[in-house]
Design a protein around this motif. Structure first.
Motif, short mmCIF file in Angstrom:
data_model
loop_
_atom_site.label_atom_id
_atom_site.label_comp_id
_atom_site.label_asym_id
_atom_site.label_seq_id
_atom_site.Cartn_x
_atom_site.Cartn_y
_atom_site.Cartn_z
N ALA A 187 0.83 -1.21 0.00
CA ALA A 187 0.00 0.00 0.00
C ALA A 187 0.86 1.26 0.00
O ALA A 187 0.65 2.17 -0.81
CB ALA A 187 -0.93 -0.02 1.21
N ALA A 188 1.84 1.32 0.89
CA ALA A 188 2.66 2.53 1.02
C ALA A 188 3.49 2.78 -0.23
O ALA A 188 3.58 3.91 -0.72
CB ALA A 188 3.56 2.43 2.25
N THR A 189 4.10 1.73 -0.76
CA THR A 189 4.93 1.92 -1.95
C THR A 189 4.06 2.22 -3.17
O THR A 189 4.47 2.99 -4.05
CB THR A 189 5.80 0.68 -2.22
OG1 THR A 189 4.98 -0.50 -2.27
CG2 THR A 189 6.85 0.50 -1.12
N GLY A 190 2.87 1.65 -3.22
CA GLY A 190 1.96 1.94 -4.33
C GLY A 190 1.52 3.39 -4.34
O GLY A 190 1.47 4.05 -5.39
N ILE A 191 1.18 3.93 -3.16
CA ILE A 191 0.82 5.34 -3.08
C ILE A 191 2.02 6.21 -3.43
O ILE A 191 1.88 7.24 -4.11
CB ILE A 191 0.27 5.69 -1.68
CG1 ILE A 191 -1.03 4.94 -1.42
CG2 ILE A 191 0.05 7.20 -1.55
CD1 ILE A 191 -1.58 5.12 -0.02
N ASP A 192 3.19 5.82 -2.99
CA ASP A 192 4.42 6.55 -3.33
C ASP A 192 4.55 6.68 -4.84
O ASP A 192 4.82 7.77 -5.38
CB ASP A 192 5.62 5.80 -2.74
CG ASP A 192 6.94 6.53 -2.95
OD1 ASP A 192 6.93 7.77 -3.05
OD2 ASP A 192 7.98 5.85 -2.99
N ALA A 193 4.35 5.58 -5.55
CA ALA A 193 4.45 5.62 -7.01
C ALA A 193 3.39 6.54 -7.62
O ALA A 193 3.66 7.27 -8.59
CB ALA A 193 4.31 4.21 -7.58
N ALA A 331 -7.91 3.95 3.84
CA ALA A 331 -8.71 2.90 3.21
C ALA A 331 -7.90 1.62 3.00
O ALA A 331 -8.47 0.51 2.96
CB ALA A 331 -9.27 3.39 1.88
N LEU A 332 -6.59 1.75 2.89
CA LEU A 332 -5.73 0.59 2.67
C LEU A 332 -5.08 0.09 3.96
O LEU A 332 -4.20 -0.77 3.93
CB LEU A 332 -4.63 0.95 1.65
CG LEU A 332 -5.13 1.24 0.23
CD1 LEU A 332 -4.00 1.75 -0.64
CD2 LEU A 332 -5.75 -0.01 -0.40
N GLY A 333 -5.52 0.64 5.10
CA GLY A 333 -5.04 0.14 6.38
C GLY A 333 -3.78 0.80 6.90
O GLY A 333 -3.16 0.29 7.85
#
Length: 382
Positions: A187-193, A331-333
């Motif tokens: 989740a965190a790396t996906g939002i970063d991207a 929403a992604l925890g």
């Protein structure tokens, strides 16, 4: 129209490609390899996919696994010395953004012709460097295709080395390496991207048609696969789409640089050791809302990719997008407020002061961010 676009020479997308890493080095003339990674990659067994072939073809390899998140100067120095002692002629960055950033600097500095203290900033690193392959194990930083390496130089400050010399010879995208990522890291790396793509598309400086295309396609891949990758971590198609999306976002922002979200996120990481992707996600909503008056038409355009069907004026669509993305972490925890990672109102003034040091990033903001603005943005994020 005039712009200069840089990219990695070769991007190889191959499921299971890490198993053939040694052969690819040998095919390119490498006689010995130096792998830069971190303890998490080792404990997860990800390198075990790549190491057998080194023995099979008798290619010497040494592993440096002391990389830590937001790597300080001491880690860079240790890695460079270890690489020099190994006399390796091929450098591999194997891991997340920190491992790849360190590997870039090892490849640059191992010759001893340049010193880290001399290459901070844009275009200061001249090279040459050792041959370099980067293998990401997270879908976030896009470091495998960027001209940037970030170093933590003090408790409150990060500096960047920015030069085309840091682009690797090969970026190897093997989605199998990301299958074991925990949901919160995904989740965190996906939002970063996603932040990389959003800021590249809305940057005040160096925005160009190529970076725009890459940013939009990156967001299409990321937004349509992030929830599935978090929910069903074994979905190889979702994982591969996330990995490619992060790579395209990296290609976009290394040419059209990131801005206010990153400028305000860096002090959070430096002072409170909050992972970079999470720091970005915490500041994304407030900074987007702050930028609305200058960037609402661009945000609205991206909104139709991230949340198709948004209605209303461009300002209304942009506001809806900012609010949606501001709530995405929760929403992604993930933590959604600064207080959830240990930051209080007493920390705001210091964080704002630290953020003002990020002039390389602040100059790219579509709306100027002053010291008072930064403090207010942190308060909004509390």
């Amino acid at each position: 129209m005039q712009f200069d676009f840089h990219s990695t020479r070769s991007i190889l997308v191959e499921r299971g490609g890490a198993r053939n890493l040694a052969k690819r080095i040998a095919e390119r003339g490498g006689k010995s390899a130096f792998i830069v990674t971190d303890p998490g990659v080792l404990s997860a067994g990800l390198l075990e996919k790549a190491l057998p072939q080194f023995k099979e073809i008798s290619l010497p390899v040494q592993i440096f696994s002391d990389v830590q998140a937001d790597p300080p100067v001491s880690v860079i120095d240790s890695a460079v010395k270890a690489a020099q002692d190994s006399k390796a002629d091929y450098i591999i960055g194997f891991g997340g953004g920190s491992s790849m950033d360190v590997a870039k600097l090892v490849a640059l500095l191992a010759s001893g012709k340049e010193k880290l203290s001399e290459v901070y900033g844009v275009g200061m690193a001249k090279g040459p460097r050792l041959p370099l392959i980067l293998v990401p194990t997270t879908a976030g930083t896009g470091s495998e295709v960027t001209t940037i390496s970030i170093v933590t130089v003090s408790e409150s400050e990060k500096k960047g080395v920015v030069s085309p010399q840091l682009l690797p010879d090969v970026a190897l995208l093997d989605a199998e390496l990301t299958l074991g990522l925990p949901a919160h890291v995904t989740a965190a790396t996906g939002i970063d991207a996603m932040v990389h793509a959003i800021e590249a598309f809305t940057t005040k400086r160096l925005k160009n048609p190529v970076s725009d295309c890459l940013a939009k396609e990156a967001l299409r891949l990321l937004a349509s696969n992030l929830h599935q990758a978090v929910k069903a971590g074994g979905d190889i198609d979702a994982r591969e789409n996330m990995l490619l999306g992060a790579c395209l976002a990296g290609m976009a922002f290394t040419n059209a640089p990131v801005a206010g979200v990153h400028a305000l996120a860096y002090p959070i990481g430096a002072r409170f050791h909050v992972p970079h992707g999470l720091s970005n996600s915490l500041m994304l909503g407030p900074v987007m809302r702050f930028n609305l008056e200058a960037a609402h038409s661009m945000y609205a355009e991206l909104g139709q990719i991230i949340k198709p069907g948004l209605q209303g004026s461009t300002v209304e669509q942009a506001t809806q997008l900012a609010n949606y993305l501001g709530g995405l972490a929760g929403a992604l925890g993930l933590p959604q407020r600064l207080v959830e990672v240990g930051i209080t109102a007493e920390d705001v003034d210091q964080l704002a002061t630290d953020a003002m040091l990020q002039t390389r990033l602040l100059q790219n903001s579509p709306r100027e961010i002053t010291l008072n603005d930064a403090a207010q943005l942190y308060r909004e994020a509390l």
